[in-house]
Write a protein that holds these residues in place. Structure first.
Motif, PDB file in Angstrom:
ATOM      1  N   TYR A   1       0.824  -1.203   0.000  1.00 51.46           N
ATOM      2  CA  TYR A   1       0.000   0.000   0.000  1.00 51.46           C
ATOM      3  C   TYR A   1       0.860   1.256   0.000  1.00 51.46           C
ATOM      4  O   TYR A   1       1.907   1.316   0.664  1.00 51.46           O
ATOM      5  N   LEU A   2       0.385   2.254  -0.733  1.00 57.92           N
ATOM      6  CA  LEU A   2       0.981   3.578  -0.719  1.00 57.92           C
ATOM      7  C   LEU A   2       0.114   4.442   0.187  1.00 57.92           C
ATOM      8  O   LEU A   2      -1.105   4.541  -0.021  1.00 57.92           O
ATOM      9  N   VAL A   3       0.749   5.066   1.178  1.00 65.19           N
ATOM     10  CA  VAL A   3       0.002   5.765   2.230  1.00 65.19           C
ATOM     11  C   VAL A   3       0.483   7.197   2.353  1.00 65.19           C
ATOM     12  O   VAL A   3       1.681   7.479   2.252  1.00 65.19           O
ATOM     13  N   HIS A   4      -0.455   8.125   2.578  1.00 59.43           N
ATOM     14  CA  HIS A   4      -0.082   9.497   2.918  1.00 59.43           C
ATOM     15  C   HIS A   4      -1.173  10.109   3.791  1.00 59.43           C
ATOM     16  O   HIS A   4      -2.289   9.582   3.878  1.00 59.43           O
ATOM     17  N   ARG A   5      -0.853  11.199   4.457  1.00 59.48           N
ATOM     18  CA  ARG A   5      -1.822  11.856   5.321  1.00 59.48           C
ATOM     19  C   ARG A   5      -3.034  12.301   4.514  1.00 59.48           C
ATOM     20  O   ARG A   5      -2.915  12.752   3.381  1.00 59.48           O
ATOM     21  N   GLU A   6      -4.203  12.223   5.118  1.00 56.29           N
ATOM     22  CA  GLU A   6      -5.462  12.480   4.432  1.00 56.29           C
ATOM     23  C   GLU A   6      -5.499  13.869   3.786  1.00 56.29           C
ATOM     24  O   GLU A   6      -5.875  14.020   2.629  1.00 56.29           O
ATOM     25  N   HIS A   7      -5.089  14.885   4.521  1.00 58.19           N
ATOM     26  CA  HIS A   7      -5.212  16.249   4.018  1.00 58.19           C
ATOM     27  C   HIS A   7      -3.863  16.838   3.598  1.00 58.19           C
ATOM     28  O   HIS A   7      -3.740  18.056   3.446  1.00 58.19           O
ATOM     29  N   LYS A   8      -2.873  15.987   3.415  1.00 56.71           N
ATOM     30  CA  LYS A   8      -1.571  16.486   3.008  1.00 56.71           C
ATOM     31  C   LYS A   8      -1.606  16.943   1.552  1.00 56.71           C
ATOM     32  O   LYS A   8      -2.132  16.249   0.683  1.00 56.71           O
ATOM     33  N   ARG A   9      -1.016  18.098   1.322  1.00 60.63           N
ATOM     34  CA  ARG A   9      -0.919  18.603  -0.046  1.00 60.63           C
ATOM     35  C   ARG A   9       0.330  18.018  -0.684  1.00 60.63           C
ATOM     36  O   ARG A   9       1.453  18.429  -0.396  1.00 60.63           O
ATOM     37  N   LEU A  10       0.126  17.030  -1.547  1.00 63.14           N
ATOM     38  CA  LEU A  10       1.258  16.380  -2.190  1.00 63.14           C
ATOM     39  C   LEU A  10       1.895  17.305  -3.219  1.00 63.14           C
ATOM     40  O   LEU A  10       1.192  17.972  -3.988  1.00 63.14           O
ATOM     41  N   SER A  11       3.220  17.326  -3.229  1.00 62.79           N
ATOM     42  CA  SER A  11       3.929  18.098  -4.229  1.00 62.79           C
ATOM     43  C   SER A  11       3.727  17.441  -5.597  1.00 62.79           C
ATOM     44  O   SER A  11       3.259  16.305  -5.712  1.00 62.79           O
ATOM     45  N   LYS A  12       4.107  18.166  -6.631  1.00 64.81           N
ATOM     46  CA  LYS A  12       3.987  17.613  -7.976  1.00 64.81           C
ATOM     47  C   LYS A  12       4.841  16.357  -8.123  1.00 64.81           C
ATOM     48  O   LYS A  12       4.445  15.394  -8.792  1.00 64.81           O
ATOM     49  N   VAL A  13       6.000  16.351  -7.474  1.00 71.72           N
ATOM     50  CA  VAL A  13       6.883  15.182  -7.525  1.00 71.72           C
ATOM     51  C   VAL A  13       6.243  13.994  -6.819  1.00 71.72           C
ATOM     52  O   VAL A  13       6.239  12.868  -7.333  1.00 71.72           O
ATOM     53  N   ALA A  14       5.702  14.225  -5.613  1.00 78.59           N
ATOM     54  CA  ALA A  14       5.070  13.135  -4.858  1.00 78.59           C
ATOM     55  C   ALA A  14       3.866  12.585  -5.604  1.00 78.59           C
ATOM     56  O   ALA A  14       3.641  11.368  -5.641  1.00 78.59           O
ATOM     57  N   GLU A  15       3.084  13.466  -6.206  1.00 82.83           N
ATOM     58  CA  GLU A  15       1.924  13.029  -6.969  1.00 82.83           C
ATOM     59  C   GLU A  15       2.353  12.218  -8.192  1.00 82.83           C
ATOM     60  O   GLU A  15       1.728  11.213  -8.539  1.00 82.83           O
ATOM     61  N   ALA A  16       3.441  12.647  -8.828  1.00 84.34           N
ATOM     62  CA  ALA A  16       3.944  11.914  -9.998  1.00 84.34           C
ATOM     63  C   ALA A  16       4.429  10.529  -9.603  1.00 84.34           C
ATOM     64  O   ALA A  16       4.201   9.548 -10.329  1.00 84.34           O
TER      65      ALA A  16
END
Length: 309
Positions: free
Chosen positions: A271-286
């Motif tokens: 699983y790939l996990v991140h905080r619910e309301h974290k604003r992912l950077s363009k790099v993290a989203e990619a």
């Protein structure tokens, strides 16, 4: 108005998080006297003590707790600003901070390498730690993304499965069960197992699986890493249950064998996990999109055949 510097807040936040001057000094690559000096200057500006020492341990005072709260908020704002600026730069530059449980370390670097090949300007910070530390890093918003075998409960997170994580039974090549086919699961109750420590996702999945099938295993010892499990099994100290993704080298060199047990592999997911309301950077989203689209295909030769019916 308090003329507090970002450097002082950063040093204070590290000391407050670790409750240790020495660990903060290591994290910030400073000397311990330099850390102590920054804290004394901050306390002078605030006009109140921020730490108190009881015995050999230090604790936050009420004023320290207040400053810790706001220093974390400032750090988050700076992180958000950095992400926003990185988005303006696009994927030519940027930073990705990711933590993986130790089991995932056997494949995560390969996937990260493929991603960085496509985006050579990206700087990656990879933390390979136990599950407890990954959960703490998520809770304290220290990382962009995490990879683990079991999504956490009780944390405000969002998770997505991106690849199968099959668990298999391993044995040394000399074990008599290696030559047998379709081994009944209850036969494993006659064997001794080497298992992971409490809290491990692999151990939790193994225990639930055998409990559902009413099979009680005999265990000889607990190990803190998959590497230790593999070494113990090779030495003949018992059988083990591990992720198939951790034994590629041992299978190629014939130091371990996967037993043909009915009901195995245990089909799980990464699983790939991140905080619910974290604003992912363009790099993290990619990187998130990269894993969801390509991870299964890139690792398709590292998955065992379907378990016996």
């Amino acid at each position: 108005m308090l003329h507090v510097t970002l450097r002082q807040l950063r040093v204070f936040e590290s000391v407050a998080r670790h409750l240790s001057f020495s660990r903060a000094a290591e994290e910030l690559f400073l000397s311990q006297p330099a850390v102590s000096m920054q804290i004394k200057q901050l306390e002078s500006l605030v006009g109140l003590p921020l730490f108190e020492q009881i015995g050999k341990k230090i604790y936050l005072t009420e004023a320290g707790k207040e400053v810790f709260h706001y220093s974390r908020a400032v750090a988050q704002q700076l992180s958000d600003m950095e992400h926003a600026l990185n988005e303006l730069k696009g994927l030519e530059r940027g930073r990705l901070s990711i933590a993986v449980v130790s089991t995932a370390n056997f494949f995560a670097p390969q996937l990260l390498a493929r991603f960085v090949q496509q985006h050579p300007g990206v700087q990656v910070s990879l933390s390979v730690v136990n599950r407890e530390t990954v959960l703490r890093q998520l809770a304290e918003n220290e990382i962009d993304l995490a990879i683990m075998g079991l999504p956490p409960e009780g944390l405000d997170v969002r998770w997505q499965p991106f690849m199968e994580n099959p668990l298999v039974v391993i044995a040394p090549p000399s074990h008599p069960l290696v030559k047998e086919k379709r081994i009944p699961m209850k036969r494993l109750a006659e064997e001794v197992f080497v298992i992971r420590e409490p809290g491990s996702g692999t151990r939790g999945a193994m225990e639930r699986f055998f409990a559902e099938h009413r099979v009680q295993l005999k265990t000889s010892m607990q190990m803190g890493t998959n590497e230790a499990i593999k070494q113990a099994v090779q030495a003949g100290m018992g059988l083990g249950v591990v992720s198939y993704h951790t034994i590629e080298l041992e299978l190629e060199t014939k130091r371990l064998k996967v037993l043909d047990v009915v009901g195995f592999p245990i089909r799980r997911n990464w699983y790939l996990v991140h905080r619910e309301h974290k604003r992912l950077s363009k790099v993290a989203e990619a990187f998130r999109e990269f894993l969801l689209k390509h991870a299964e295909r890139l690792m398709q030769n590292k998955t065992p055949e379907k378990a016996p019916a």
